[in-house]
Design a protein around this motif. Structure first.
Motif, PDB file in Angstrom:
ATOM      1  N   SER A 246      20.818  17.097  -6.855  1.00 18.92           N
ATOM      2  CA  SER A 246      20.718  17.742  -5.550  1.00 18.92           C
ATOM      3  C   SER A 246      20.379  19.212  -5.700  1.00 18.92           C
ATOM      4  O   SER A 246      19.559  19.754  -4.952  1.00 18.92           O
ATOM      5  N   ARG A 247      21.000  19.860  -6.674  1.00 24.68           N
ATOM      6  CA  ARG A 247      20.730  21.281  -6.896  1.00 24.68           C
ATOM      7  C   ARG A 247      19.290  21.505  -7.344  1.00 24.68           C
ATOM      8  O   ARG A 247      18.594  22.374  -6.842  1.00 24.68           O
ATOM      9  N   TRP A 248      18.801  20.696  -8.295  1.00 26.72           N
ATOM     10  CA  TRP A 248      17.442  20.882  -8.801  1.00 26.72           C
ATOM     11  C   TRP A 248      16.388  20.435  -7.786  1.00 26.72           C
ATOM     12  O   TRP A 248      15.265  20.933  -7.805  1.00 26.72           O
ATOM     13  N   GLY A 249      16.734  19.521  -6.914  1.00 26.45           N
ATOM     14  CA  GLY A 249      15.759  19.043  -5.943  1.00 26.45           C
ATOM     15  C   GLY A 249      15.694  19.830  -4.665  1.00 26.45           C
ATOM     16  O   GLY A 249      14.760  19.694  -3.885  1.00 26.45           O
TER      17      GLY A 249
ATOM     18  N   ALA B 235      21.789  23.340  -3.210  1.00 27.43           N
ATOM     19  CA  ALA B 235      21.892  22.014  -2.605  1.00 27.43           C
ATOM     20  C   ALA B 235      22.391  22.120  -1.176  1.00 27.43           C
ATOM     21  O   ALA B 235      23.287  22.907  -0.881  1.00 27.43           O
ATOM     22  N   PRO B 236      21.793  21.351  -0.289  1.00 31.40           N
ATOM     23  CA  PRO B 236      22.298  21.332   1.085  1.00 31.40           C
ATOM     24  C   PRO B 236      23.649  20.634   1.133  1.00 31.40           C
ATOM     25  O   PRO B 236      23.974  19.844   0.285  1.00 31.40           O
TER      26      PRO B 236
ATOM     27  N   LYS C 184      11.092  24.524 -14.830  1.00 31.47           N
ATOM     28  CA  LYS C 184      11.035  23.070 -14.956  1.00 31.47           C
ATOM     29  C   LYS C 184      10.312  22.651 -16.237  1.00 31.47           C
ATOM     30  O   LYS C 184      10.429  21.544 -16.679  1.00 31.47           O
ATOM     31  N   THR C 185       9.525  23.526 -16.833  1.00 27.46           N
ATOM     32  CA  THR C 185       8.814  23.176 -18.052  1.00 27.46           C
ATOM     33  C   THR C 185       9.183  24.152 -19.146  1.00 27.46           C
ATOM     34  O   THR C 185       9.621  25.261 -18.885  1.00 27.46           O
TER      35      THR C 185
ATOM     36  N   THR D 231      19.863  10.117  -0.225  1.00 25.37           N
ATOM     37  CA  THR D 231      19.066  10.998   0.626  1.00 25.37           C
ATOM     38  C   THR D 231      18.597  12.174  -0.209  1.00 25.37           C
ATOM     39  O   THR D 231      19.394  12.800  -0.914  1.00 25.37           O
ATOM     40  N   PHE D 232      17.299  12.474  -0.155  1.00 22.70           N
ATOM     41  CA  PHE D 232      16.757  13.562  -0.950  1.00 22.70           C
ATOM     42  C   PHE D 232      17.398  14.875  -0.524  1.00 22.70           C
ATOM     43  O   PHE D 232      17.595  15.083   0.674  1.00 22.70           O
TER      44      PHE D 232
END
Length: 137
Positions: free
Chosen positions: A91-94, A100-101, A9-10, A108-109
């Motif tokens: 969705s994939r990154w979260g 991703a679900p 992420k960084t 929706t998260f």
């Protein structure tokens, strides 16, 4: 290659550290998105776009303006991302499980709102159009 493509992420690649070192030795600081700008001309503008939209409220909560660099990197090479493409990337990154679900829905998260997805997709199109536009001067 964006550092984000490796799952970070960084910024953390040797290339990122080299860019940071060069900037520091010249007394300059890097603007948000500078690492992405080194690999794609739209990078800095898209990093700023994502920070302004801030679909997860991370920047508003104190995260750096380049917090969404991973998502930017995923969309850089997409020819014409639409709101569904943007939703899929967020969705994939979260997702906490690494994928991703299913099914992913707007609002929706780890998904994002339909409005934010459209703002990002439209913003990407505008950034790209501005870069392609002939110089008016």
């Amino acid at each position: 290659m964006c550092a984000a493509e490796s799952g970070e992420k960084t910024a953390g690649t040797q290339a990122d550290r080299d860019v940071d070192e060069k900037a520091a030795s010249s007394g300059r600081t890097l603007a948000p998105g500078a690492h992405v700008g080194a690999v794609h001309p739209d990078g800095p503008a898209l990093v700023e776009l994502f920070a302004r939209v801030d679909p997860w409220g991370l920047v508003e909560s104190g995260a750096p303006r380049d917090e969404y660099t991973s998502e930017v990197c995923d969309l850089l090479d997409h020819p014409h991302p639409d709101a569904h493409d943007v939703l899929a990337v967020f969705s994939r990154w979260g997702a906490t499980t690494g994928k991703a679900p299913a099914p992913v829905r707007f609002g929706t998260f780890p998904g994002i709102s339909r409005e934010d997805a459209h703002r990002i997709a439209d913003g990407i199109a505008q950034v790209r159009a501005a870069r392609r536009a002939p110089d008016a001067s």
